[in-house]
Enzyme design. Structure first.
Site, PDB file in Angstrom:
ATOM      1  N   SER A   1      -7.473  -0.862  -8.585  1.00 30.05           N
ATOM      2  CA  SER A   1      -7.759  -2.090  -7.837  1.00 30.05           C
ATOM      3  C   SER A   1      -8.848  -1.766  -6.826  1.00 30.05           C
ATOM      4  O   SER A   1      -9.070  -0.612  -6.472  1.00 30.05           O
ATOM      5  CB  SER A   1      -6.507  -2.556  -7.100  1.00 30.05           C
ATOM      6  OG  SER A   1      -6.848  -3.485  -6.085  1.00 30.05           O
TER       7      SER A   1
ATOM      8  N   TYR B   1       0.747  -0.982  -1.714  1.00 31.45           N
ATOM      9  CA  TYR B   1      -0.010  -1.311  -2.924  1.00 31.45           C
ATOM     10  C   TYR B   1      -1.296  -0.488  -2.984  1.00 31.45           C
ATOM     11  O   TYR B   1      -1.615   0.127  -4.004  1.00 31.45           O
ATOM     12  CB  TYR B   1      -0.326  -2.812  -2.921  1.00 31.45           C
ATOM     13  CG  TYR B   1      -1.072  -3.293  -4.135  1.00 31.45           C
ATOM     14  CD1 TYR B   1      -0.416  -3.497  -5.340  1.00 31.45           C
ATOM     15  CD2 TYR B   1      -2.443  -3.550  -4.078  1.00 31.45           C
ATOM     16  CE1 TYR B   1      -1.088  -3.941  -6.461  1.00 31.45           C
ATOM     17  CE2 TYR B   1      -3.133  -3.993  -5.188  1.00 31.45           C
ATOM     18  CZ  TYR B   1      -2.453  -4.194  -6.380  1.00 31.45           C
ATOM     19  OH  TYR B   1      -3.142  -4.630  -7.481  1.00 31.45           O
TER      20      TYR B   1
END
Lengths: 273, 569
Positions: free
Chosen positions: B438, B451
């Site tokens: 990501s 995350y």
């Protein structure tokens, strides 16, 4: 019969007329016909039936134009010279005005077999029951749009009604004054546009909109709504469009005796048998 | 192992046999300048299940030499093979495997009507007649011809009467260094007589090369043929494998990672390719790898495995792979979602198999990877995509939250990479692993500590693994998407919030992501590009590129931005 029941009856009749039109023209579509020719067939068919005016002029989309593929802009909605080929999906969309009421219907099919279209058409049943259920639960229109998007994501479909003007999932269809035709602008009847404009102005003050899209942050508003979920997968688009009645009693589809609903019922019966 | 002497005309050949006597016979033929020793590793493995024969070519190792260079014709060499077979496996069908000149010379037998061969595997050794015909099509493939010509300089150098021998007198001593430099082979001291063998062996070239290349005969294979083509071969270009196609009716062609001496550098792999092939020719099933190696007839597409393929980027990537002709294994925790993706893949014409698997469960992933290999073969492409979202302050994140996010986002990638990476390495035919990280991997933020940490770990893992697997022809890419409209936002847990607040945060995040309107399909297109062009780190969407650039240009600014509350509350 009171006025209201009479009015609903007239809406039902116009909607039936419109669906008869698209079904019968769909039967006539042969390989090589263009969208423009198909639109002319739709126009002529309804004119022969003596309609009063157009809510909008007929649309016909063939092939990946059913999915509004590529860089789409509003001018692309108009019928083009695209020719229909075997296996191609098509969508016919007509909106006649007769007896002071309008219908707006959409019909998807293909010339011969198209497995993607078959799946889309079968899945559209879920959207039909989801929408009426959520309206009955008085879920805000914007939230219903979002839930339709979630279902489409689960199915793996693109939400193509986002390409419609204002990205509408549905729009209000109001009774119109009867009178001589006033012509059309951009495919939409001038009477329609005037009426929609008037509605929108009034609605704005009341905090709602006759255009139901992702921005409609208000509970369902009573009226006759033409609901048109339009989905696509890999260049194949499909939709239905039919009238939803919303009133104090709740929401219901105006008429279940429509081609796509009959097909789902038959399929369900086939599965049960 | 039993040692034998076999007489063939003027020479006496040294031959060896090992393995069960009643098993299928496999003869391993060595090339130049080698002896049967080059097969030691492969033969040792194969001898567990097959009767394995080897021998030293005339003039090499323990075999005696012909009196003159005239004794090196293909005809004489064929006579040697027949003599060895007559002595050690009389009347039995033989699966012959040749490497380099061991293959070149035995094409002569494989193309002879009434051949005693049940099958022929040629590793880095084309049929000279086939190459002769191929070379006449020079104008059709000038680049390939030039490439082979440059690799064949020594063939020309060996032609004048004395030059080849003179070359070997010098090269002979340097040979271990040549092998180490070119192929990374640490060879023991040269066997006695190596230089003399090599000088004599020039006869192989002088007696056969130009004759066949300039006046090629039409030689059609009389048995099924497996070509093994190492892509890193310094002497035989993979293009030469094309030369066989018009002349071999039953042809399989494996393109493999490795150099010319692959029989020595990767004996386990070579032994497996031979075993798969022999078992198939003996009436067993055609392995997945062989099915993909078919030259004539229908060939199944490459195999792709995608985790988290029930929705979002995973589903769109599975569809993109399906559209490019791959067979796809669709893994997801949600069986219905996986089923749906498989249905969509089959609508675009691909074979797709849905599988329910929890990527964070080591045992489940091991079962999954084993099942994929057993039922579909070793994947060519693996997309480790499954992931979950977790937002909120570090101090609000519980141990359970950490466990959950690391289990899926990091351990899922670790398991997928380690299990399928190992399969790819063992297969030796390359592959590609894509790990979906990501933009959060290089964008610190007080909003997404858990995350981002999991994704940063995925990015680092990917870059380390890329370095490790590069030598095996396996590409490893990290995809770093920015703000993409996927179902992950609707399922993200926001720590430190009440249920109602969470619901609001999710809706707000979804609205933001939808407004951004960057679709999983666009990400899938970049994933495909990463696989096709073997890209290392692929930011997707402008914000990801911007953050990637900024993280290098001004880490201080990134740190300042990390303090901002960017996501809605």
């Amino acid at each position: 019969m009171n006025d209201r029941a009479d009015q609903l009856q007239r809406f039902t009749e116009v909607q039936q007329l419109a669906y008869r039109c698209v079904e019968s023209v769909a039967e006539e579509l042969d390989p090589g016909i263009t969208e423009k020719q198909a639109a002319t067939l739709l126009t002529d068919w309804l004119e022969r039936e003596g309609i009063d005016d157009w809510f909008h002029r007929p649309f016909a989309w063939f092939g990946d134009r059913t999915a509004f593929a590529g860089r789409w802009h509003p001018l692309k909605f108009f019928p083009s010279s695209r020719r229909l080929e075997p296996g191609m999906p098509f969508i016919l969309d007509v909106a006649p005005v007769k007896g002071g009421v309008a219908a707006d219907v959409g019909y998807a099919g293909s010339l011969g077999k198209n497995p993607i279209l078959e799946l889309l058409l079968a899945d559209l049943a879920e959207y039909r029951s989801l929408i009426v259920r959520l309206v009955n639960e008085r879920v805000p229109f914007a939230e219903i749009s979002r839930r339709v998007d979630v279902l489409a994501a689960r199915h793996g479909y693109e939400v193509r009604h986002r390409a419609y003007p204002f990205g509408v999932l549905a729009h209000l269809v109001t009774p119109v004054e009867q009178g001589p035709r006033q012509g059309s602008v951009g495919g939409f009847g001038i009477r329609t546009l005037t009426e929609l404009g008037r509605q929108a102005w009034a609605a704005r003050r009341e905090g709602w909109s006759p255009l139901w899209n992702a921005q409609s942050n208000h509970p369902p508003v009573p009226g006759i709504w033409a609901v048109e979920p339009h989905l696509a997968f890999r260049g194949v688009g499909a939709k239905f469009e039919e009238l939803l009645v919303v009133d104090e009693a709740g929401a219901r589809w105006l008429d279940d005796d429509l081609p796509h609903v009959r097909r789902w019922t038959q399929a369900a019966r086939g599965v049960a048998a | 192992m039993s040692a034998h002497r076999v007489r063939s005309g003027e020479v006496s050949l040294a031959a060896w046999a090992q393995g069960p006597e009643d098993a299928p016979v496999v003869l391993l033929a060595h090339g130049y300048p080698d002896t049967h020793e080059v097969w030691a590793g492969v033969a040792g493995i194969l001898a567990a299940r097959y009767r394995v024969l080897t021998y030293d070519v005339r003039g090499c190792g323990e075999s005696s030499a012909p009196a003159s260079e005239g004794g090196y014709t293909l005809e004489a060499l064929r006579g040697d093979l027949l003599a060895v077979l007559e002595a050690l496996a009389p009347g039995k069908p033989v699966h012959l495997v040749g490497h380099d000149w061991g293959a070149i010379q035995h094409w002569e037998t494989a193309t002879e009507p009434g051949t005693p061969l049940a099958s022929f595997t040629a590793i880095s050794g084309p049929c000279l007649d086939h190459v002769g015909h191929w070379a006449r099509g020079l104008l059709k493939h000038p680049g390939a011809s030039l490439e082979q010509l440059l690799k064949s300089w020594y063939v020309l150098a060996f032609q004048p009467p004395l030059l080849g021998r003179a070359l070997w007198r010098t090269l002979g001593r340097a040979w271990p260094t040549v092998l180490r430099r070119l192929e990374g082979i640490e060879s023991p001291a040269l066997p006695e007589g190596f230089s003399a063998d090599a000088q004599r062996g020039v006869g192989l070239y002088r007696q056969n090369m130009l004759q066949r290349l300039l006046k090629p005969r039409v030689r059609r294979a009389q048995c099924p043929v497996q070509l093994v083509t190492p892509l890193g071969d310094h002497f035989v270009s993979p293009h030469l494998a094309d030369a066989a196609e018009p002349f071999v009716e039953q042809l399989w062609r494996r393109e493999v990672e490795g150099g010319h001496w692959i029989v020595r550098t990767a004996p386990e792999r070579v032994a497996r390719w031979i075993a798969e092939w022999v078992d198939f020719r003996e009436g067993g099933p055609e392995s997945h790898a062989l099915q993909q190696a078919r030259v004539h007839g229908p060939r199944p597409g490459p195999l792709a495995v995608v985790t988290g393929a029930g929705s979002g980027i995973g589903r769109e990537t599975a569809l993109a792979l399906a559209e490019s002709g791959c067979r796809v294994v669709i893994a997801d925790l949600d069986g219905a979602a996986a089923q749906r993706t498989a249905q969509l893949c089959s609508l675009v014409g691909a074979e797709a198999t849905p599988v329910v698997v929890d990527v964070g469960d080591a045992a489940a992933m091991e079962r999954f990877a084993a099942a994929v290999e057993r039922e579909h073969g070793v994947p060519d492409v693996v997309i480790n995509n499954a992931g979950i979202g977790l937002a909120g302050a570090f101090l609000d994140t519980t141990v359970a939250d950490w466990d959950k996010v690391l289990r899926v986002n990091l351990w899922g990638v670790i398991h997928g990479s380690r299990l399928f990476g190992r399969q790819m390495v063992a297969r030796g035919q390359g592959g590609h692993i894509v790990n979906v990280a990501s933009m959060a991997a290089f964008t610190p933020s007080k909003m997404l500590p858990a995350y981002s940490t999991s994704k940063a770990a995925v990015l680092m893992l990917t870059e380390c693994l890329r370095a490790e697997l590069a030598g095996d022809g396996i590409g490893v890419s990290a995809i770093c998407p920015g703000i993409i409209d996927t179902p992950i936002t609707g399922a993200t847990r926001f720590v430190g919030q009440t249920a109602a607040q969470q619901e609001r945060s999710r809706t707000e995040a979804q609205r933001l992501y939808r407004k951004r309107n960057f679709t999983p399909r666009q990400v899938a297109a970049r994933v495909m590009e990463a696989v096709q062009r073997d890209l290392a780190v692929v930011p997707v969407a402008p914000e990801a590129h911007g953050a990637h650039l900024l993280s290098r240009l001004s880490p201080a600014l990134m740190r300042r931005l990390a303090k901002l509350e960017l996501t809605p509350h």
